[in-house]
Write a protein that holds these residues in place. Structure first.
Motif, PDB file in Angstrom:
ATOM      1  N   ASP A  10      -4.419   3.929   1.207  1.00 50.45           N
ATOM      2  CA  ASP A  10      -4.522   3.056   2.855  1.00 50.45           C
ATOM      3  C   ASP A  10      -4.768   4.462   3.029  1.00 50.45           C
ATOM      4  N   ARG A  11      -5.224   4.975   4.210  1.00 45.34           N
ATOM      5  CA  ARG A  11      -5.926   5.844   4.608  1.00 45.34           C
ATOM      6  C   ARG A  11      -4.841   5.977   5.736  1.00 45.34           C
ATOM      7  N   HIS A  14      -1.723   7.363   4.386  1.00 47.94           N
ATOM      8  CA  HIS A  14      -2.041   8.078   3.541  1.00 47.94           C
ATOM      9  C   HIS A  14      -1.775   9.794   4.136  1.00 47.94           C
ATOM     10  N   ARG A  84       2.488  -3.347   3.812  1.00 45.87           N
ATOM     11  CA  ARG A  84       1.721  -1.701   3.340  1.00 45.87           C
ATOM     12  C   ARG A  84       2.318  -0.445   2.947  1.00 45.87           C
ATOM     13  N   HIS A  88       0.935   0.953  -0.908  1.00 47.53           N
ATOM     14  CA  HIS A  88       1.134   2.193  -0.942  1.00 47.53           C
ATOM     15  C   HIS A  88       1.550   2.886  -1.861  1.00 47.53           C
ATOM     16  N   GLN A  91       0.349   1.990  -4.801  1.00 49.50           N
ATOM     17  CA  GLN A  91      -0.805   2.426  -5.120  1.00 49.50           C
ATOM     18  C   GLN A  91      -0.698   4.151  -6.257  1.00 49.50           C
TER      19      GLN A  91
END
Length: 109
Positions: A10-11, A14, A84, A88, A91
Motif C-alpha cells: 500500500d504505497r 508505505h 489498511r 500492510h 503484506q
C-alpha cells in the motif's frame, strides 16, 4: 498497475512518515498532534501534510478542540485506517517470508 499482486504494498501507507504515523495510531485509541510529532520526529509542517493526505484517504479522523483555552488536535484511525495498516503489516510479513524461502527453479521444458 502492473506487477505481481503478491509483491505490492500500500504505497499511501508505505511512505516512511505515514507508516510511522499509522503505526503509532494503531497502538492507541487517539493521539494528540504534539505526541505524534514527538514520537515520529516529524516537523509540524511535515506532520500536518501527511495527516492531511491520510485524512483525505479516509484513514484518520482529525478533531480540533480547545483544552484549557489552548487548541488541541486529536488524531485517530478510522476503521478503514485500522484495516489498511493491519493489512500492510501482514503484506510486509508475506514479503519477508517470500524472501526467506528458497527460490524455486523455473520448470524445464
Amino acid at each position: 498497475m502492473e506487477g505481481n499482486d503478491e509483491l505490492l504494498v500500500d504505497r499511501l501507507i508505505h511512505e516512511p512518515a505515514r507508516l510511522a504515523i499509522m503505526t503509532v495510531l494503531s497502538s492507541v485509541k487517539a493521539a494528540d498532534f504534539v505526541f505524534l510529532q514527538r514520537t515520529t520526529g516529524l516537523t509540524k509542517g511535515n506532520l500536518s501534510s501527511h495527516l492531511t493526505k491520510l485524512e483525505e484517504a479516509g484513514l484518520v479522523t482529525i478533531d480540533k478542540t480547545f483544552v484549557r483555552k489552548k487548541p488541541n488536535t486529536s488524531v485517530a484511525l478510522t476503521p478503514e485506517g485500522r484495516k489498511r495498516i493491519t493489512n500492510h503489516w501482514a503484506q510486509l510479513e508475506r514479503l519477508k517470508s517470500l524472501a526467506e524461502s528458497p527460490a524455486q527453479p523455473p520448470p524445464k521444458g
